[in-house]
Design an enzyme around this catalytic site. Structure first.
Site: not given
Length: 817
Positions: A229, A548, A546, A260, A34-35, A645-646, A358
């Site tokens: 914040h 196809t 899942d 809060y 860590d710096q 399905e086209l 957090w």
């Protein structure tokens, strides 16, 4: 075992937790850098107010928070506890918030955490500073509390150091050194610091607000924005005089005003999210030794806090006798979707991130990452919502990251509807059909950046034919009775659905067939033209997706996938010999689902080949022309009706729409939206990955055993699956609801008597069957057909009956006709 050489960048709550968890699992060749000084490094952990509220709409986030509470509650430093379990109280001052507290009570109950809804008097009894006249009710979580973040860092680093982990303070990271292997794979080799290189096989970036800066050293873009914040502290509050303990009242949230509160002896801490967003570039954060107090703390801007202080004095009248004595604008990490960023770089092997976490979820993330690194997968938590590789390319654009990060800051305490789309940066992605959809007055929601019609106001005349029941207020938001009319029209005649937002991947090469056999649970190496529904599993047998799989050529497959994580999973497992390639073809293609009993009458006259039942059987594909448009037609349907399905190239999409639209007119065909689609798919019992099942579920629990072919050879997760197949203790279960106004939305608790036994995944009204539908995870004992249970829906208990599935066309005659 000592394990590989691991360097953790960042010694905040996440890096410390990871070092502790890794070393407890035997990986001790770990270095934390860590710096800043330890344990007060100067990042977000060093000034964090420490409030831990476990309630979250995400089951994963709640479980990460629960583990954090459990772990920190067991830690202390020199006799001082790392967690003060004073409880968490959320109060409502408006009817809308009171209803929201009932919804939040449902989440936390469904996720297995004790919670109580309280009346105004009980709220004031717990927190006597509240003005009884303002409070309508509250939600209490007894196990919430205050995390002492710096102490938690200290405790976990001490534990890790005791096992041999090195902790290096004041080591600024300057670069990540990588090398390219003979097979072309880039790998981390070392972390370069201002004190020299540290060799590494694995690097984990836990740098918090500096995360994007560090990740760029490894060529990785993180969608993370540091935002300021506001946190302020009052001077002494006279009524609190003599309070010896740091905290005796529950931590308090007043979300109606974005506020809060927490105790600190005879003073109060006040946190505020109602001010303007204040983003900061990671490159502009002050160096450790140049910051006034610490890099993550900016000067308090009093004007931004004025409304917060006015509202505080109204909610907590005793504060009128106090003043604000100090305050900060503290930097925290925000992402584009409000979730953490966890996982390995897609481009540099061995470079991992654990970012945007957090204090609330820190120890849980430490455990999750340790399991992932040591075992190759995380067994304790479902991390699909947190995987750093979940984003589309546009979601990494700097303008997008900034705008959505600021939006998430503004909405931290907002009441968010499950269908509510983002309010800015739209439209981003539009299908070739968008102009026609606007002409039909489509109501658009967003899916992976795509504008996707939920219903079409042009279909309102259909309401003269059907009496569509209305749901209750919450479910009626972003809903129209047209949804029901579109569903019924699909069942009666024919409708086309824009399926362009479905992720499409192309897998090619001489080894494509054997590669997909090893990645999926079904036999996909069948004849050209076959389409196979299959699953991809994790090593522990949990469902990763899942899909196809359509075999369009000897060495060419098209996959209908669920999102970027499927592309990432397949890419990570590609053979190194170059025999297989995977690419995303979504943006260059489009898709219309043409479904309904009249679908063949519409399509056959337009086609240059046979679309009869013999000409193209169910779950088969072929190339054809629809008018002048070349298409790949796949005979499958997620609404439970005859159809296809086209697929075509994006430049031909509008022509395909217009051709089908004109041909549908004699049959009163319509365009239909996602609301109808969801109702129809639930009537057929079709599952949605990420909603109905996730990494924590296996195929046998999810009702997908038919997609597992153990005789097709080895595949990822097979060994674990063979052990799990005889130990099914829960099932994804179909429930039906008689009362249309009792239609739920998902994530609600399911009760058997007084006991919560499960939770809802997907829900909708079934307009064909005339009942509400809810799928829910339940223990085997509660999943017996005919059994009556209750779904907790706001303040109600909605009766629901366990029902056999599918609810519609169990013989499959409409699909196969």
């Amino acid at each position: 075992m000592a394990g590989p050489r691991v360097v953790i960048i960042g010694a905040g709550v996440v890096g410390a937790a990871l070092a502790d968890e890794l070393s407890s699992r035997g990986w001790t060749e770990v270095t934390v850098v860590d710096q800043g000084p330890l344990p007060v490094t100067g990042g977000s952990s060093s000034h964090a107010p420490g409030l831990v509220f476990q309630t979250n709409p995400s089951k994963t986030m709640t479980e990460l928070a629960r583990y954090t509470v459990e772990k920190l509650s067991s830690l202390s430093v020199d006799g001082e506890p790392c967690f003060l379990q004073v409880g968490g109280l959320e109060v409502a001052t408006t009817p809308e918030r009171l209803a929201e507290l009932h919804r939040r009570h449902g989440w936390v109950t469904a996720w297995g955490i004790e919670a109580r809804l309280l009346g105004p008097d009980a709220c004031v009894e717990l927190h006597p500073l509240l003005d009884r006249r303002r409070v309508l009710g509250g939600l209490l979580i007894p196990t919430d509390g205050l995390a002492k973040a710096v102490l938690a860092v200290d405790a976990q680093l001490r534990a890790a150091s005791g096992r041999g982990v090195r902790c290096l303070a004041r080591h600024e990271v300057l670069d990540i050194r990588t090398e390219t292997d003979e097979d072309g794979t880039d790998r981390v080799r070392a972390v370069v610091t201002d004190h020299g290189e540290i060799p590494a096989d694995t690097v984990v970036c836990c740098a918090g607000i500096w995360g994007p800066k560090v990740a760029r050293m490894a060529g990785m873009e993180l969608p993370l924005t540091p935002l300021a914040h506001q946190l302020a502290w009052t001077g002494p509050v006279p009524v609190l005089a003599g309070q010896k303990q740091e905290a005796v009242r529950p931590i308090l949230r007043h979300q109606d005003a974005d506020l809060y509160y927490r105790d600190r002896h005879d003073r109060l801490g006040i946190g505020y999210y109602g001010h303007r967003p204040m983003p900061v570039s990671p490159d502009d954060i002050a160096p450790v030794d140049a910051a006034e107090r610490m890099p993550s703390v900016l000067r308090f801007t009093e004007d931004d806090f004025a409304d917060a202080w006015t509202e505080t004095q109204a909610l907590l009248p005793a504060t009128r006798e106090a003043k604000i004595e100090e305050g900060i604008n503290g930097l925290f990490s925000f992402t584009t979707d409000g979730m953490p960023l966890l996982g390995e770089s897609p481009d540099v092997k061995g470079f991992w991130v654990a970012e945007a976490v957090w204090v609330t979820h820190s120890a849980g993330v430490g455990r999750a990452m340790a399991e992932w690194l040591v075992d190759g997968h995380c067994s304790s938590f479902d991390l699909h919502e947190c995987d750093v590789n979940r984003f589309e390319a546009h979601q990494l654009a700097p303008d997008y990251v900034l705008a959505r990060g600021c939006r998430n800051f503004e909405e931290v305490y907002d009441i968010i509807h499950p269908l509510q789309p983002p309010g800015d940066l739209r439209p981003l992605r539009t299908s070739p059909f968008h102009a026609r959809q606007r002409e039909l007055n489509a109501y658009f929601l967003e899916a992976s950046g795509w504008e996707r019609p939920q219903w079409y106001s042009a279909n309102e005349p259909l309401l003269a034919r059907w009496d569509v029941p209305a749901p209750g207020d919450w479910a009626a938001r972003m809903w129209s009775p047209v949804v029901g009319a579109e569903a019924l029209a699909t069942r009666e005649s024919v409708a086309m659905y824009d399926m362009t937002a479905l992720k499409r991947l192309e897998v090619t090469g001489r080894g494509a067939a054997s590669f997909l056999q090893s990645m999926t649970t079904a036999d996909v190496a069948k004849s050209v033209g076959s389409v196979t529904y299959s699953l991809m599993l994790d090593q522990d047998g949990g469902i990763r997706s899942d899909i196809t799989v359509a075999r369009l050529g000897r060495d060419r497959f098209q996959i209908g996938a669920n999102g970027p994580l499927d592309l990432d999973w397949l890419t990570r497992h590609l053979p190194r010999d170059g025999s297989v390639s995977v690419r995303d073809i979504t943006s260059g293609t489009c898709c219309i689902g043409l479904w309904g009993p009249k679908a063949r009458e519409v399509l056959q006259p337009l086609a240059d080949s046979d679309f009869s039942n013999r000409g193209l059987r169910y779950f088969r594909a072929k190339r054809a022309h629809i008018g002048s448009v070349p298409v790949t037609a796949m005979r499958l349907s997620y609404v439970g009706e005859l159809g296809w399905e086209l697929y075509t190239d994006a430049d031909m999409g509008l022509k395909l729409w217009d051709t089908l639209w004109e041909a549908m007119r004699p049959y009163d065909g319509i365009a239909a939206g996602r609301g109808a689609f969801n109702s129809l798919r639930l009537e057929k019992g079709y599952r949605a990955f990420g909603t109905d099942m996730t990494y924590e579920h296996d195929p046998y629990e999810a009702g997908l055993a038919f997609a597992v072919k153990l005789d097709q050879g080895d595949f990822i997760g097979r060994a674990a699956l063979e052990e799990r197949m005889t130990a099914v203790r829960r099932r994804l279960t179909c429930l039906t609801i008689d009362d249309p106004r009792g239609v739920v939305m998902g994530k609600e608790p399911v009760y058997d008597g007084a006991a919560c036994v499960g939770y809802v995944t997907s829900a909708a009204y079934g307009y064909t069957i005339g009942k509400g539908i809810a799928y829910a995870w339940l223990p085997i004992g509660a999943a017996a057909p005919g059994r009556t249970l209750q779904i907790g829906y706001f303040e109600r208990r909605v009766p629901a009956v366990v029902s056999e599935e599918p609810l519609f066309d169990p013989s499959m005659s409409r699909l196969r006709g």
